[in-house]
Design an enzyme around this catalytic site. Structure first.
Site, PDB file in Angstrom:
ATOM      1  N   LYS A 151       0.849  -1.199   0.000  1.00 24.58           N
ATOM      2  CA  LYS A 151       0.000   0.000   0.000  1.00 24.58           C
ATOM      3  C   LYS A 151       0.880   1.243   0.000  1.00 24.58           C
ATOM      4  O   LYS A 151       1.518   1.577   0.995  1.00 24.58           O
ATOM      5  CB  LYS A 151      -0.900   0.045   1.237  1.00 24.58           C
ATOM      6  CG  LYS A 151      -1.964   1.123   1.081  1.00 24.58           C
ATOM      7  CD  LYS A 151      -2.538   1.608   2.390  1.00 24.58           C
ATOM      8  CE  LYS A 151      -1.799   2.775   2.987  1.00 24.58           C
ATOM      9  NZ  LYS A 151      -1.821   4.016   2.197  1.00 24.58           N
ATOM     10  N   GLY A 162       5.547   7.257  10.244  1.00 24.12           N
ATOM     11  CA  GLY A 162       5.656   7.920  11.538  1.00 24.12           C
ATOM     12  C   GLY A 162       5.584   6.939  12.711  1.00 24.12           C
ATOM     13  O   GLY A 162       4.977   5.867  12.618  1.00 24.12           O
ATOM     14  N   THR A 177       1.991   6.004  13.876  1.00 24.74           N
ATOM     15  CA  THR A 177       1.352   4.999  13.016  1.00 24.74           C
ATOM     16  C   THR A 177       1.984   3.631  13.265  1.00 24.74           C
ATOM     17  O   THR A 177       1.291   2.607  13.285  1.00 24.74           O
ATOM     18  CB  THR A 177       1.495   5.375  11.527  1.00 24.74           C
ATOM     19  OG1 THR A 177       1.146   6.738  11.366  1.00 24.74           O
ATOM     20  CG2 THR A 177       0.612   4.525  10.648  1.00 24.74           C
ATOM     21  N   GLU A 190      10.072   0.789  10.340  1.00 23.61           N
ATOM     22  CA  GLU A 190      11.113   1.795  10.115  1.00 23.61           C
ATOM     23  C   GLU A 190      10.444   3.143  10.361  1.00 23.61           C
ATOM     24  O   GLU A 190       9.636   3.587   9.548  1.00 23.61           O
ATOM     25  CB  GLU A 190      11.653   1.664   8.693  1.00 23.61           C
ATOM     26  CG  GLU A 190      13.049   2.224   8.555  1.00 23.61           C
ATOM     27  CD  GLU A 190      13.055   3.701   8.281  1.00 23.61           C
ATOM     28  OE1 GLU A 190      13.112   4.475   9.267  1.00 23.61           O
ATOM     29  OE2 GLU A 190      12.993   4.082   7.109  1.00 23.61           O
ATOM     30  N   CYS A 232      13.443  10.394   7.048  1.00 22.95           N
ATOM     31  CA  CYS A 232      13.419   9.844   8.409  1.00 22.95           C
ATOM     32  C   CYS A 232      14.754  10.033   9.116  1.00 22.95           C
ATOM     33  O   CYS A 232      14.799  10.247  10.313  1.00 22.95           O
ATOM     34  CB  CYS A 232      13.024   8.371   8.372  1.00 22.95           C
ATOM     35  SG  CYS A 232      14.023   7.389   7.266  1.00 22.95           S
ATOM     36  N   GLU A 258       9.756  15.004  15.895  1.00 19.89           N
ATOM     37  CA  GLU A 258      10.110  14.961  14.479  1.00 19.89           C
ATOM     38  C   GLU A 258       9.232  15.960  13.717  1.00 19.89           C
ATOM     39  O   GLU A 258       8.007  15.834  13.702  1.00 19.89           O
ATOM     40  CB  GLU A 258       9.884  13.544  13.940  1.00 19.89           C
ATOM     41  CG  GLU A 258      10.325  13.402  12.498  1.00 19.89           C
ATOM     42  CD  GLU A 258      10.128  11.985  11.964  1.00 19.89           C
ATOM     43  OE1 GLU A 258       9.064  11.401  12.183  1.00 19.89           O
ATOM     44  OE2 GLU A 258      11.059  11.478  11.319  1.00 19.89           O
TER      45      GLU A 258
HETATM   46  P1  NDP Z   1       2.072   8.041   8.322  1.00 21.07           P
HETATM   47  O1  NDP Z   1       2.979   7.308   9.197  1.00 21.07           O
HETATM   48  O2  NDP Z   1       0.680   8.253   8.792  1.00 21.07           O
HETATM   49  O3  NDP Z   1       1.992   7.370   6.865  1.00 21.07           O
HETATM   50  C1  NDP Z   1       2.848   6.370   6.372  1.00 21.07           C
HETATM   51  C2  NDP Z   1       2.036   5.258   5.728  1.00 21.07           C
HETATM   52  O4  NDP Z   1       1.214   4.630   6.710  1.00 21.07           O
HETATM   53  C3  NDP Z   1       1.095   5.744   4.636  1.00 21.07           C
HETATM   54  O5  NDP Z   1       0.983   4.763   3.620  1.00 21.07           O
HETATM   55  C4  NDP Z   1      -0.202   5.861   5.394  1.00 21.07           C
HETATM   56  O6  NDP Z   1      -1.296   5.822   4.538  1.00 21.07           O
HETATM   57  C5  NDP Z   1      -0.141   4.638   6.279  1.00 21.07           C
HETATM   58  N1  NDP Z   1      -1.005   4.686   7.449  1.00 21.07           N
HETATM   59  C6  NDP Z   1      -1.484   5.762   8.101  1.00 21.07           C
HETATM   60  N2  NDP Z   1      -2.254   5.382   9.146  1.00 21.07           N
HETATM   61  C7  NDP Z   1      -2.290   4.036   9.139  1.00 21.07           C
HETATM   62  C8  NDP Z   1      -2.916   3.053   9.962  1.00 21.07           C
HETATM   63  N3  NDP Z   1      -3.648   3.386  11.005  1.00 21.07           N
HETATM   64  N4  NDP Z   1      -2.723   1.758   9.669  1.00 21.07           N
HETATM   65  C9  NDP Z   1      -1.946   1.398   8.635  1.00 21.07           C
HETATM   66  N5  NDP Z   1      -1.346   2.281   7.810  1.00 21.07           N
HETATM   67  C10 NDP Z   1      -1.499   3.580   8.064  1.00 21.07           C
HETATM   68  O7  NDP Z   1       2.719   9.412   7.972  1.00 21.07           O
HETATM   69  P2  NDP Z   1       2.026  10.809   7.672  1.00 21.07           P
HETATM   70  O8  NDP Z   1       2.013  10.981   6.230  1.00 21.07           O
HETATM   71  O9  NDP Z   1       0.731  11.044   8.366  1.00 21.07           O
HETATM   72  O10 NDP Z   1       3.084  11.737   8.393  1.00 21.07           O
HETATM   73  C11 NDP Z   1       3.023  11.894   9.805  1.00 21.07           C
HETATM   74  C12 NDP Z   1       4.385  11.988  10.372  1.00 21.07           C
HETATM   75  O11 NDP Z   1       5.051  10.742  10.244  1.00 21.07           O
HETATM   76  C13 NDP Z   1       5.303  12.971   9.665  1.00 21.07           C
HETATM   77  O12 NDP Z   1       5.132  14.263  10.109  1.00 21.07           O
HETATM   78  C14 NDP Z   1       6.630  12.412   9.987  1.00 21.07           C
HETATM   79  O13 NDP Z   1       7.009  12.871  11.251  1.00 21.07           O
HETATM   80  C15 NDP Z   1       6.418  10.947  10.029  1.00 21.07           C
HETATM   81  N6  NDP Z   1       6.813  10.236   8.809  1.00 21.07           N
HETATM   82  C16 NDP Z   1       7.951   9.536   8.868  1.00 21.07           C
HETATM   83  C17 NDP Z   1       8.382   8.862   7.760  1.00 21.07           C
HETATM   84  C18 NDP Z   1       9.627   8.080   7.788  1.00 21.07           C
HETATM   85  O14 NDP Z   1      10.173   7.760   6.741  1.00 21.07           O
HETATM   86  N7  NDP Z   1      10.113   7.712   8.953  1.00 21.07           N
HETATM   87  C19 NDP Z   1       7.680   8.910   6.486  1.00 21.07           C
HETATM   88  C20 NDP Z   1       6.433   9.648   6.537  1.00 21.07           C
HETATM   89  C21 NDP Z   1       6.052  10.290   7.677  1.00 21.07           C
HETATM   90  P3  NDP Z   1      -1.897   7.166   3.906  1.00 21.07           P
HETATM   91  O15 NDP Z   1      -0.785   8.128   3.676  1.00 21.07           O
HETATM   92  O16 NDP Z   1      -2.462   6.674   2.647  1.00 21.07           O
HETATM   93  O17 NDP Z   1      -2.895   7.624   4.899  1.00 21.07           O
END
Ligand code: NDP
Length: 509
Positions: free
Chosen positions: A194, A248, A251, A269, A303, A403
């Site tokens: 996904k 994040g 999540t 990760e 990240c 973060e």
């Molecule tokens: P998320 O962690 O929410 O998103 C990452 C992935 O998880 C996306 O595919 C998202 O889907 C999916 N996801 C979200 N909620 C759920 C759930 N309950 N169950 C399963 N999958 C889920 O990141 P955000 O885009 O909301 O960003 C929030 C924060 O996370 C950022 O501000 C940053 O701090 C951090 N982040 C860290 C990353 C890293 O590489 N370590 C990458 C991205 C974010 P969808 O986007 O389709 O909702």
């Protein structure tokens, strides 16, 4: 901007993506399909807010269809009986095809994510190399033999885990898809991937290659939709054997809870707040250069970003003066403009989150040295934020602990080595970290004390397919990449062979 807008034709860039009734579909069981409930979503170009495509927006029903297809492919399909060499051959072809379409992948990614072409070029090259690395690894020996008492012979084999749910973020859409799919497929698993709802386009283009090279139906499924619905359905399904997630920390915690339904294997990760420690004896220009690169590459949406600069007090003023001078010169703009060095934030929602943090920094009393908010003028339609640096911070501030995931650097100052280490380790995270010094013994001492999974001495950010990637503390569980990443997609089976085929005689009757 006008010049850039003229060269960016979304329809042309996306012309090889499949469409059903004008909608980009998902890839399930070897077929293209719209969402079961008919929902769709418009995707915006983060550089100017214009709609670039409409994609299918799946729900739990679509996730379940994909999981069932994957289950069948694993339990009954030809994939399980295919030799590692045949799987490798397919993955090598895929790598070559990504190279052959590199320009297209770069442009899809820049259009959908916003990052500059020079970054998406790096991502596309790395994606092909990652498939190639794991294609090579597929055929290498992975078991051990053991010198156990006669008459036994004992050895291990590594076997695929089964159906792997893979949930990836928007900051490296193609590369994260690759880091998940390549090791899983090389090891003989099947996948339900996904992408982020914001950036699914490069994964869909990748799926056209899986189709072209006739990967058996159900081996790779790409389901589109939101995390709270599709992602949650994958993480909680009892038909899924493993879930691998990048995103994040919050999540990650919810995915870990979901995974308890059947105690599935997990790889997480997660986020970071990584320290970049600069001693006064560092090579000055190199340290300034990597401090910039560490935080402002991909607009800080990384990240492992070096989001905390921890600088020795005697160097502080000179270092910051040069850093701010160079930060102000960073060319922010549309990723398609060859002059652009930093692109937009992924979405208006995330831009507002970053702006809120900048407001928090001000309210907490940190000193704003440059940047500090959204960019207007020719960039007003996009999600652009000026590269921002806060000085005079204290460890308890939210901007130091949390973060931000944007182009915001916080500066901390230390007097001695022990204090540098204490500051470096003073967050809940432990993903990455760096140290800059010309004293090699000191560099090693500091790195060994740093509670982080990925570390650098006198550099920042280089990442290798060959070496493990992952975090300590609340930055995650497990490792991706390298042989560690491969092992994370295998179960270990112990096989004992009795070389003296006689009754044991344990019971007398
Ligand atoms: P998320 O962690 O929410 O998103 C990452 C992935 O998880 C996306 O595919 C998202 O889907 C999916 N996801 C979200 N909620 C759920 C759930 N309950 N169950 C399963 N999958 C889920 O990141 P955000 O885009 O909301 O960003 C929030 C924060 O996370 C950022 O501000 C940053 O701090 C951090 N982040 C860290 C990353 C890293 O590489 N370590 C990458 C991205 C974010 P969808 O986007 O389709 O909702």
């Amino acid at each position: 901007m006008q010049t850039t807008d003229r060269i960016v034709n979304a329809d042309e860039i996306l012309k090889d993506l499949p469409r059903i009734n004008g909608v980009v579909p998902m890839y399930v069981d070897g077929n293209w399909r719209l969402a079961a409930e008919g929902d769709r979503r418009e995707l915006d170009n983060p550089a100017n807010g214009r709609v670039i495509a409409t994609v299918a927006e799946g729900t739990a029903a679509d996730a379940e269809a994909a999981i069932l297809a994957a289950r069948r492919a694993f339990d009954e399909g030809p994939w399980g009986s295919m030799s590692a060499a045949d799987r490798a051959a397919l993955l090598f072809k895929l790598a070559d095809a990504i190279d052959a379409h590199r320009d297209e992948f770069m442009r899809i990614e820049t259009l959908n994510n916003g990052k500059p072409l020079r970054e998406t070029e790096y991502d596309a090259v790395d994606a092909a190399n990652c498939f190639r690395y794991y294609a090579g690894l597929a055929t290498k020996p992975h078991g051990q033999t053991f010198d156990v008492p006669a008459p036994s012979q004992t050895f291990t084999v590594r076997e695929p885990i089964g159906v792997c749910g893979q949930i990836i973020p928007w900051n490296y859409p193609l590369l994260m898809a690759t880091w998940k799919l390549a090791p899983a497929l090389a090891a003989g698993n099947v996948c339900v991937l996904k992408p982020s709802e914001l950036t699914p386009l490069s994964a869909i283009r990748l799926a056209t290659l899986f189709e072209q090279f006739e990967f058996p139906p159900g081996v790779v499924n790409i389901v589109l939709g939101a995390g709270a619905t599709v992602g949650h359905a994958i993480a909680a399904s009892t038909l899924v054997d493993k879930v691998a997630f990048t995103g994040g920390t919050k999540t990650g915690r919810s995915i870990m809870t979901d995974a308890t339904t059947n105690l599935k294997k997990i790889s997480l990760e997660l986020g970071g707040k990584s320290p970049n420690v600069v001693f006064a004896d560092a090579n000055f220009d190199t340290a300034v250069d990597y401090a910039l690169f560490g935080i402002f590459a991909n607009a800080g949406q990384v990240c492992s970003a070096g989001s905390r600069l921890i600088v020795e007090r005697s160097l502080h003023d000179r270092f910051l003066e040069r850093l701010v001078e160079r930060t102000k010169k960073i060319r922010v703009g549309n990723g398609f403009d060859p002059q652009t060095e930093m692109g937009p934030i992924i979405s208006s929602v995330h831009r507002e989150r970053v702006e809120d943090y900048i407001g928090t920094g001000r309210a907490e009393g940190a000193k704003l040295l440059c940047g500090g908010g959204r960019l207007g003028g020719a960039l007003a339609d996009g999600n652009f934020i000026a590269p921002t640096i806060f000085d005079d911070t204290s460890p308890s501030m939210r901007i130091v602990q949390e973060e931000i995931f944007g182009p915001v650097l916080v500066v901390q100052t230390f007097e001695n080595e022990a204090q540098a280490i204490a500051l470096a380790n003073d967050t809940i995270y432990g993903l990455a970290g760096a140290v800059f010094t010309q004293d090699i013994a000191k560099a090693h001492r500091v790195i060994r004390k740093m509670r982080a999974g990925i570390t650098w001495i006198n550099t920042y950010h280089p990442t290798y397919n060959e070496a493990p990637w992952g975090g300590y503390k609340q930055s995650g569980i497990g490792r991706e990449l390298g042989t560690y990443g491969y092992d994370a997609y295998t179960e270990v089976k112990q096989i004992n062979v009795n070389l003296d085929v006689e009754p044991s005689g344990w019971f007398s009757g």
